[in-house]
Scaffold this active site. Structure first.
Site, PDB file in Angstrom:
ATOM      1  N   GLY A   1      -9.214   7.462   5.367  1.00 22.98           N
ATOM      2  CA  GLY A   1      -7.923   6.937   5.783  1.00 22.98           C
ATOM      3  C   GLY A   1      -7.754   6.877   7.286  1.00 22.98           C
ATOM      4  O   GLY A   1      -7.163   5.926   7.826  1.00 22.98           O
TER       5      GLY A   1
ATOM      6  N   ASN B   1       3.249  11.999   4.268  1.00 23.12           N
ATOM      7  CA  ASN B   1       2.306  13.024   3.834  1.00 23.12           C
ATOM      8  C   ASN B   1       2.863  14.444   3.897  1.00 23.12           C
ATOM      9  O   ASN B   1       2.292  15.361   3.318  1.00 23.12           O
ATOM     10  CB  ASN B   1       1.034  12.962   4.681  1.00 23.12           C
ATOM     11  CG  ASN B   1       1.333  13.055   6.167  1.00 23.12           C
ATOM     12  OD1 ASN B   1       1.978  12.171   6.734  1.00 23.12           O
ATOM     13  ND2 ASN B   1       0.874  14.110   6.815  1.00 23.12           N
TER      14      ASN B   1
ATOM     15  N   GLN C   1      -1.265   8.263   0.881  1.00 19.27           N
ATOM     16  CA  GLN C   1      -0.600   9.182  -0.053  1.00 19.27           C
ATOM     17  C   GLN C   1       0.125   8.460  -1.189  1.00 19.27           C
ATOM     18  O   GLN C   1       0.788   9.114  -1.998  1.00 19.27           O
ATOM     19  CB  GLN C   1       0.402  10.065   0.701  1.00 19.27           C
ATOM     20  CG  GLN C   1      -0.219  10.966   1.749  1.00 19.27           C
ATOM     21  CD  GLN C   1      -1.067  12.080   1.162  1.00 19.27           C
ATOM     22  OE1 GLN C   1      -1.093  12.308  -0.045  1.00 19.27           O
ATOM     23  NE2 GLN C   1      -1.782  12.795   2.030  1.00 19.27           N
TER      24      GLN C   1
ATOM     25  N   ALA D   1     -10.263   7.811  -0.731  1.00 18.59           N
ATOM     26  CA  ALA D   1     -10.660   8.195  -2.080  1.00 18.59           C
ATOM     27  C   ALA D   1     -10.435   9.666  -2.370  1.00 18.59           C
ATOM     28  O   ALA D   1     -10.128  10.050  -3.506  1.00 18.59           O
ATOM     29  CB  ALA D   1     -12.135   7.839  -2.296  1.00 18.59           C
ATOM     30  N   HIS D   2     -10.583  10.540  -1.370  1.00 12.94           N
ATOM     31  CA  HIS D   2     -10.517  11.975  -1.665  1.00 12.94           C
ATOM     32  C   HIS D   2      -9.101  12.469  -1.896  1.00 12.94           C
ATOM     33  O   HIS D   2      -8.897  13.639  -2.238  1.00 12.94           O
ATOM     34  CB  HIS D   2     -11.199  12.781  -0.552  1.00 12.94           C
ATOM     35  CG  HIS D   2     -10.399  12.919   0.703  1.00 12.94           C
ATOM     36  ND1 HIS D   2      -9.810  14.103   1.095  1.00 12.94           N
ATOM     37  CD2 HIS D   2     -10.098  12.025   1.664  1.00 12.94           C
ATOM     38  CE1 HIS D   2      -9.193  13.934   2.244  1.00 12.94           C
ATOM     39  NE2 HIS D   2      -9.351  12.683   2.612  1.00 12.94           N
TER      40      HIS D   2
ATOM     41  N   THR E   1     -24.987   1.309   7.585  1.00 11.88           N
ATOM     42  CA  THR E   1     -25.423   1.236   6.192  1.00 11.88           C
ATOM     43  C   THR E   1     -24.361   1.813   5.268  1.00 11.88           C
ATOM     44  O   THR E   1     -23.906   2.948   5.451  1.00 11.88           O
ATOM     45  CB  THR E   1     -26.741   2.004   6.002  1.00 11.88           C
ATOM     46  OG1 THR E   1     -27.714   1.461   6.895  1.00 11.88           O
ATOM     47  CG2 THR E   1     -27.226   1.902   4.570  1.00 11.88           C
TER      48      THR E   1
ATOM     49  N   CYS F   1      -4.452  17.523   9.193  1.00 12.67           N
ATOM     50  CA  CYS F   1      -4.929  17.127  10.524  1.00 12.67           C
ATOM     51  C   CYS F   1      -4.147  17.807  11.645  1.00 12.67           C
ATOM     52  O   CYS F   1      -4.592  17.819  12.794  1.00 12.67           O
ATOM     53  CB  CYS F   1      -4.823  15.607  10.681  1.00 12.67           C
ATOM     54  SG  CYS F   1      -5.935  14.701   9.585  1.00 12.67           S
TER      55      CYS F   1
END
Length: 389
Positions: free
Chosen positions: A70, A150, A179, A200-201, A237, A329
């Site tokens: 994110g 959040n 969120q 995704a997490h 990649t 964070c």
């Protein structure tokens, strides 16, 4: 241990772990390689992109980029839009309650000569669409507003904001949806969103994979140099196993969202009732207890005025409860919550906020245990209260 910190990160789903392991074992070739192994990896990468697009009606697969999370998605959206739209004007509108990955990025652009307006929230943590529109100028190139906050879980009126921006014309609209996906309905086309970030997490997927939606006719300036991967905007990649697993996590989260929301709103109501029974604790954010209101179903924030939040968090941990203070964070900062201050709350209250965020493993028994432990912790801490910190 009872893990109540799902806003920070979630335990990966078993299906997601299994999918990632299977793809990692079979499809290890570089998807940019021309040989068969590379093309097979490329095929499943693009199939994952199509799965993501199918979850958001009105979007196309080629409009979705895979990022590392994110924070990177937010940075790419804001910096990329700023670089491509600077000729229109160098004014940004955001809110005072944004995640640091948005707030600090906008601050950085101010140091580069941009101007910015930070719209405050009301005492429930909601920013009005009228206030966002009032902040616009003829120089406004980009508006960035998060969908679900959040820290307190407030749901912002992004559909109304998008409609107002559409009437004004030629202003890009970015939404931080980290969120919101899997927690509340997300309608990008109906909300006229140009840029959208997700991770995704936050919903049972692997860490290190994010999404960035970029409306097809919006050109972003390049933030990175390198190869041509991800439309040249995110070179490097691609992590194919993690991306495929992330696509599965997003699909499961969106499919299960209505049922999950109904169950979690009931848990939220139970926890808020428990907090209300403890006089020392004060809930923060919207009091809405059901779908369609101003709060997400999975987040409860409360303060113990006069008590440092990390003391509460560590006391809860001793009783088997894992919760948090501000966003992960920002949790190492001793400063009061910028979000709670922006809601007009006192410095004392903003300095003592605790966040609880639910997951699929939680039910009535776990929330009852949390309420019981909160009562015990408060009784132990009452003699240590420091009013007027």
């Amino acid at each position: 241990m009872h893990y109540f910190d799902h806003c920070a990160s979630t335990p990966p789903l078993e299906d997601v772990i299994r999918t990632m392991a299977e793809v990692m074992a079979k499809h290890y070739a570089n998807p940019s390689s021309l040989h068969r192994g590379g093309q097979e990896a490329k095929h499943i990468l693009e199939r994952a992109r199509a799965v993501v697009a199918s979850l958001f009606p009105g979007t196309a697969a080629e409009e979705w980029l895979f990022t590392s999370g994110g924070t990177e998605s937010n940075n790419m959206a804001i910096l990329g839009a700023a670089r491509s739209l600077a000729k229109k004007g160098k004014h940004l509108v955001t809110t005072a309650i944004e995640h640091p990955s948005v707030y600090d990025t906008v601050r950085g652009l101010e140091r580069e000569g941009w101007t910015a307006s930070y719209v405050p929230a009301d005492e429930t943590g909601i920013v009005s669409a009228e206030a966002v529109e009032a902040a616009l100028t003829d120089e406004t190139a980009l508006v960035s507003v998060m969908h679900v906050n959040n820290e307190v879980g407030s749901i912002q009126p992004i559909a109304e904001i998008g409609a107002r921006l559409k009437r004004r014309g030629n202003i890009a609209f970015h939404v931080d949806g980290v969120q919101s996906v899997g927690k509340v309905p997300v309608d990008l086309a109906g909300s006229r969103v140009d840029l959208f970030s997700a991770a995704a997490h936050k919903l049972g997927g692997p860490r290190g994979v994010g999404l960035l939606y970029v409306r097809q006719d919006l050109q972003l300036g390049h933030v990175y140099g390198g190869g041509s991967q991800e439309r040249g905007l995110r070179p490097g990649t691609e992590n194919v196993p993690a991306i495929v697993a992330a696509a599965k996590a997003f699909r499961l989260a969106v499919e299960r969202q209505p049922e999950r929301a109904a169950r979690m709103y009931a848990l939220r109501a139970k926890l808020l009732a428990g907090i209300a029974s403890i006089p020392e604790l004060v809930p923060n954010g919207s009091p809405d207890l059901g779908a369609g209101g101003g709060a997400a179903p999975n987040i409860v924030n409360f303060s113990y005025p006069g008590m440092r939040p990390e003391v509460i968090v560590h006391m809860l941990e001793k009783h088997g409860i894992l919760a948090s203070t501000k966003s992960a964070c920002s949790s190492k900062s001793d400063e009061p919550s910028r979000v709670l201050l922006a809601m007009g709350l006192s410095r004392e209250r903003a300095s003592s906020g605790v966040r609880v965020s639910f997951g699929d493993e939680h039910g009535d028994a776990e929330v009852a245990r949390l309420c019981e432990m909160l009562e015990k912790v408060v009784q132990k801490l009452k003699p240590l209260e420091r009013k007027g910190d």
